[in-house]
Scaffold this motif. Structure first.
Motif, PDB file in Angstrom:
ATOM      1  N   LYS A  35       0.829  -1.209   0.000  1.00 62.10           N
ATOM      2  CA  LYS A  35       0.000   0.000   0.000  1.00 62.10           C
ATOM      3  C   LYS A  35       0.859   1.253   0.000  1.00 62.10           C
ATOM      4  O   LYS A  35       0.520   2.252  -0.653  1.00 62.10           O
ATOM      5  N   ARG A  36       1.963   1.218   0.749  1.00 61.85           N
ATOM      6  CA  ARG A  36       2.837   2.396   0.818  1.00 61.85           C
ATOM      7  C   ARG A  36       3.444   2.710  -0.547  1.00 61.85           C
ATOM      8  O   ARG A  36       3.675   3.880  -0.884  1.00 61.85           O
ATOM      9  N   ARG A  37       3.675   1.663  -1.335  1.00 59.77           N
ATOM     10  CA  ARG A  37       4.319   1.872  -2.645  1.00 59.77           C
ATOM     11  C   ARG A  37       3.320   2.213  -3.736  1.00 59.77           C
ATOM     12  O   ARG A  37       3.581   3.091  -4.577  1.00 59.77           O
ATOM     13  N   HIS A  38       2.161   1.530  -3.745  1.00 56.65           N
ATOM     14  CA  HIS A  38       1.228   1.663  -4.865  1.00 56.65           C
ATOM     15  C   HIS A  38      -0.047   2.425  -4.497  1.00 56.65           C
ATOM     16  O   HIS A  38      -0.679   3.013  -5.376  1.00 56.65           O
ATOM     17  N   PHE A  39      -0.453   2.418  -3.226  1.00 52.96           N
ATOM     18  CA  PHE A  39      -1.698   3.086  -2.816  1.00 52.96           C
ATOM     19  C   PHE A  39      -1.446   3.966  -1.593  1.00 52.96           C
ATOM     20  O   PHE A  39      -1.983   3.713  -0.511  1.00 52.96           O
ATOM     21  N   PRO A  40      -0.615   4.983  -1.725  1.00 51.67           N
ATOM     22  CA  PRO A  40      -0.274   5.805  -0.547  1.00 51.67           C
ATOM     23  C   PRO A  40      -1.473   6.552   0.026  1.00 51.67           C
ATOM     24  O   PRO A  40      -1.568   6.744   1.236  1.00 51.67           O
TER      25      PRO A  40
END
Length: 306
Positions: A230-235
């Protein structure tokens, strides 16, 4: 009552009685299974310090561990460990040696590094968020030569110590220091570390943990992997979830939490309807008052035992 705080206030002012807030917020118990301490707050204090034995309809309760730095109790050792890891400082060198001690602030931790380890006193290293400290004076001297071009002599101080000494064998709350090694065994501390950080690669002895604990550790690891995705693709989504969790924790601190063990309205109505249906069927078909008494008594026993 809308929350636990109002319930405790009502008991204290109207009935001069007390209940354990930690048990109300964390124990998987119905309200009639929660302990009530009548007209004596000392019983509540003794319950928090030493736990409570099995007594009539009340089950056995373990002691609620005490944080000497914050002067407050926590529900169990896992909650205390999570609090200390998030709110207090600890020495990573001592952790590697199997000694777990927490300090009230960064200044006390720095003094610990300066007294019992080898701290680099250069202004650049002291300004860093993570202190530059070593367990070996040779490593400190090498660091000073390579990083600061200094040929400063290093004093040899005691670095390998145990908490069997008189100076370190107890929780020094007055010195803003709390030692976990005197409160829990080494296996318990290892279990707490595994629960939070996962199995370490340099562990020499495997931990004897149950299948349920292994599943919980695996679930935590999957949550960490999902957070990374999530941190990389859905911040944006991760930020919303963090904000929702922050609001929930703030509500808990204010006492805005419904009692977790209360039965929902739908479940209560369904259970009552089933009992009434069974009573009506018995009275209409057989008009057997003894059977009605047996059903009523059985329902009451099931309610108490559950």
């Amino acid at each position: 009552f809308h929350n636990v705080g109002k319930l405790l206030g009502h008991l204290r002012h109207e009935h001069t009685s007390f209940m354990c807030e930690l048990c109300l917020n964390n124990a998987n118990l119905f309200m009639d299974e929660q302990r009530i301490f009548l007209n004596n707050k000392k019983l509540l204090i003794d319950h928090e310090r030493n736990g409570s034995p099995l007594q009539e309809q009340y089950g056995e309760t373990a002691p609620h561990p005490f944080c000497t730095l914050c002067r407050r109790n926590f529900y169990n050792r896992e909650a205390l460990f999570e609090h200390c890891e998030d709110s207090h400082c600890s020495c990573h060198l001592c952790k590697q040696s199997g000694i777990l001690e927490y300090y009230g602030n960064a200044e006390i931790l720095t003094e610990h590094h300066r007294t019992l380890h080898h701290l680099c006193e250069h202004r650049e290293c002291l300004a860093k968020l993570q202190p530059v400290v070593f367990d070996d004076p040779v490593l400190l001297r090498s660091h000073q030569l390579q990083a600061h071009r200094q040929h400063k002599p290093v004093s040899t101080v005691r670095t390998a110590f145990t908490y069997g000494d008189d100076n370190y064998s107890h929780n020094r709350g007055f010195n803003h220091t709390m030692n976990f090694s005197t409160m829990f065994s080494q296996s318990e501390i290892s279990y707490l570390n595994v629960n939070r950080y996962g199995q370490q690669q340099n562990d020499s002895q495997p931990l004897n943990i149950s299948q349920e604990q292994m599943a919980m550790n695996r679930q935590r690891e999957l949550h960490r992997i999902m957070d990374g995705i999530k941190r990389r693709h859905f911040p944006n989504q991760l930020q919303k979830e963090k904000q929702a969790k922050k609001n929930k924790n703030r509500a808990l601190q204010l006492g805005l939490r419904h009692i977790p063990d209360a039965v929902t309205v739908e479940e209560r109505e369904t259970k009552n309807a089933n009992v009434i249906r069974q009573i009506k069927k018995t009275l209409i078909s057989e008009l057997n008052f003894k059977q009605f008494q047996m059903i009523s008594h059985q329902y009451k026993n099931n309610k108490i035992s559950s």
